[in-house]
Design a protein around this motif. Sequence first.
Motif: not given
Length: 131
Positions: A37-38, A78-79, A95-97, A109-110
Amino acid sequence: MLDSEAMCPCTSDKRYQDCCRPFIEGGSYPEKAEQLMRSRFCAFVLKNESYLLKTWCTANRPDNIDFDSSINWQKLVINGRKKGRRKDKEGWVTFIAHYQAGEQSGYLHEKSYFVRDSEQHWCYQDGEIKD
């Protein structure tokens, strides 16, 4: 391209060369779904279409990616994560990008879903947009 001493855009508090660069530039594969993801966030920052397509599961991979040149991805938060460890076959990362588009700022937000491909590398399957 980022300078080798630059901080990683994925906001891991590591230098790019010690974080996502080995994945994006080849030779190494993420061991965890969160690492993928990162690194995919970094690829969006760098507009690296080849890495994004390479790490997208073949079943729903697009033919190409049309980057919006007005969007500048700023920060990744990353939440949440579920599974996605070395021993797992699937995993989720929420996450929130954050991005800037001209004078407007916003975020995506996905909850992303990751699975192992035929070579046991993590790949992005799909995501659910959150409010």
